[in-house]
Design a protein around this motif. Sequence first.
Motif, PDB file in Angstrom:
ATOM      1  N   SER A  99       0.676  -1.133  -0.400  1.00  0.00           N
ATOM      2  CA  SER A  99       0.151  -0.114  -0.008  1.00  0.00           C
ATOM      3  C   SER A  99       1.482   0.951  -0.163  1.00  0.00           C
ATOM      4  CB  SER A  99      -0.934   0.455   1.218  1.00  0.00           C
ATOM      5  OG  SER A  99      -1.460   1.383   1.669  1.00  0.00           O
ATOM      6  N   ARG A 100      -0.077   1.768  -0.398  1.00  0.00           N
ATOM      7  CA  ARG A 100       1.377   3.749  -0.632  1.00  0.00           C
ATOM      8  C   ARG A 100       0.875   4.321   0.505  1.00  0.00           C
ATOM      9  NH1 ARG A 100       5.644   2.847  -2.829  1.00  0.00           N
ATOM     10  NH2 ARG A 100       5.816   5.252  -4.098  1.00  0.00           N
ATOM     11  N   LYS A 101      -0.588   4.086   0.761  1.00  0.00           N
ATOM     12  CA  LYS A 101      -1.323   5.326   1.442  1.00  0.00           C
ATOM     13  C   LYS A 101      -0.238   6.617   2.539  1.00  0.00           C
ATOM     14  CE  LYS A 101      -5.389   4.909   4.607  1.00  0.00           C
ATOM     15  NZ  LYS A 101      -4.897   4.771   6.046  1.00  0.00           N
ATOM     16  N   THR A 102       0.516   5.162   3.504  1.00  0.00           N
ATOM     17  CA  THR A 102       1.387   6.360   4.308  1.00  0.00           C
ATOM     18  C   THR A 102       2.443   7.034   3.484  1.00  0.00           C
ATOM     19  OG1 THR A 102       1.830   4.189   5.483  1.00  0.00           O
ATOM     20  CG2 THR A 102       2.501   5.897   6.354  1.00  0.00           C
ATOM     21  N   GLN A 103       2.944   6.761   2.253  1.00  0.00           N
ATOM     22  CA  GLN A 103       4.321   7.386   2.115  1.00  0.00           C
ATOM     23  C   GLN A 103       3.431   8.270   1.276  1.00  0.00           C
ATOM     24  OE1 GLN A 103       4.053   3.963   1.787  1.00  0.00           O
ATOM     25  NE2 GLN A 103       5.433   3.114   1.144  1.00  0.00           N
ATOM     26  N   ILE A 104       1.926   8.285   0.703  1.00  0.00           N
ATOM     27  CA  ILE A 104       1.389   9.746   0.284  1.00  0.00           C
ATOM     28  C   ILE A 104       0.790  10.376   1.278  1.00  0.00           C
ATOM     29  CG2 ILE A 104      -0.940  10.417  -0.933  1.00  0.00           C
ATOM     30  CD1 ILE A 104      -0.605   7.527  -3.039  1.00  0.00           C
ATOM     31  N   GLU A 105       0.294  10.207   2.209  1.00  0.00           N
ATOM     32  CA  GLU A 105       0.147  10.924   3.701  1.00  0.00           C
ATOM     33  C   GLU A 105       1.307  11.684   4.391  1.00  0.00           C
ATOM     34  OE1 GLU A 105      -3.836   8.090   5.917  1.00  0.00           O
ATOM     35  OE2 GLU A 105      -1.289   8.598   6.156  1.00  0.00           O
ATOM     36  N   LEU A 106       2.722  10.833   4.052  1.00  0.00           N
ATOM     37  CA  LEU A 106       4.381  12.049   4.403  1.00  0.00           C
ATOM     38  C   LEU A 106       4.704  12.717   3.577  1.00  0.00           C
ATOM     39  CD1 LEU A 106       5.465  10.792   6.779  1.00  0.00           C
ATOM     40  CD2 LEU A 106       6.807   9.142   5.453  1.00  0.00           C
TER      41      LEU A 106
ATOM     42  N   ASP B 212       3.032  14.557   1.391  1.00  0.00           N
ATOM     43  CA  ASP B 212       1.580  15.932   1.654  1.00  0.00           C
ATOM     44  C   ASP B 212       2.021  16.523   2.635  1.00  0.00           C
ATOM     45  OD1 ASP B 212      -0.369  14.724  -0.141  1.00  0.00           O
ATOM     46  OD2 ASP B 212      -1.926  14.077   1.012  1.00  0.00           O
ATOM     47  N   ARG B 213       2.489  15.830   3.885  1.00  0.00           N
ATOM     48  CA  ARG B 213       2.973  16.530   4.699  1.00  0.00           C
ATOM     49  C   ARG B 213       4.221  17.537   4.743  1.00  0.00           C
ATOM     50  NH1 ARG B 213       4.780  13.926   9.903  1.00  0.00           N
ATOM     51  NH2 ARG B 213       3.597  12.183   9.335  1.00  0.00           N
TER      52      ARG B 213
ATOM     53  N   SER C 112       5.043  16.929  -3.850  1.00  0.00           N
ATOM     54  CA  SER C 112       3.581  16.793  -4.368  1.00  0.00           C
ATOM     55  C   SER C 112       3.959  16.240  -6.109  1.00  0.00           C
ATOM     56  CB  SER C 112       3.007  18.606  -5.124  1.00  0.00           C
ATOM     57  OG  SER C 112       3.467  18.743  -5.454  1.00  0.00           O
TER      58      SER C 112
END
Length: 358
Positions: free
Chosen positions: A199-206, A208-209, A213
């Motif tokens: 899953s790339r979810k955590t990386q995408i959140e990171l 963003d933080r 982009s």
Amino acid sequence: MNKRTDEEGRPIRAVAMMSGGLDSTLAAVHIARMGIEVHGVRFSTGFSPVAGLLKAGKDRPPPLAEGGESDPRALKVGTGVEISFRLIDISTDFIRDVLTSPRYGLGQEMNPCIDCHIFMLRRTRPVMEEVGAHFVFTGEVLSQRPMSQNKQALNIVEEQSGLKGLLLRPLSARHLDPTIPEERGWVDRNELLNIRGRSRKTQIELADRYGISDYPQPAGGCLLTDPVFSKRLKELIDHTADEEKLTPEDMNLLKVGRHFRLPSGIKVVVGRNDAENRYLEGLNLERWSLQVMDHGSPITLVDTSADDDDLNTAAALTARYSQGWEEKEVRVILIRKETEREISVEPLQPGEANSWMI
Ligand code: SF4
């Protein structure tokens, strides 16, 4: 951010092995935000795609001199972080030492990812010594790729790279054994991450933080994972007596065009559009170059060892994809170095060359 120092008060430095993808960018930003001086290296294996560039009407990026190294350049990533990195060309050695004899096998396609990581990290060690870095890190994520990023593979890469204990994977570090940088307090293990899986979810959140982009999609940057390219490459290796003689230019030729193997074994590549024709013309090869006269025509490249029969067939093939394909006969010009010839051929008809197509 405060600079982090070691036991002797020296600023802590680390070399980031960067692929240009999101994970290694995140890892570099994460480490830099800890107050560690990051020196990036990025390796050019010669297997980057060109289709997107050509489609956008851009020329190919200027190639780095073979085996050469760019001056350090600054990469602005996200908000307030700038990482210097250098690009190192390893394309020739990569073909000889990795591609044609991978010790740890291939992934789903022609991608020798474990050997590739080992090879690049071995090349990173001298950079680490040159800049006086304390350790090396990558953007690898545990279990993201079944073959090359499972725990055993990560351990093999660490052992074989000559960086035992000095190779940090900041994105997954808390799932892995502590490394020397953690044990010596150069980095705080609690500040490292525990990402795992596909899953790339955590990386995408990171991302963003951190205000990042503009990042490429995963695995989009290496043609060795591409089924069409891999099929062409495998076919080429199967037809090459001495694989070690394959060159980066041979690999570049696999990136565009329609590819044919004539019954005699001669390879023919026919451009599919203007951008590909320009690309083929620009390749610094000694092959024959064919073009139909008086009609819109592709550029066709033919192996140097082609005899007259092969050249006639390649000319008829070129004519089939030219705007003169319905003519009874067309003139084709053949050029190789100082030699220039003109022949007349009857265009092949659609379907006639299908069995030669790779
Ligand atoms: S995807 Fe390509 S560049 Fe990345 S590790 Fe595998 S072989 Fe190397």
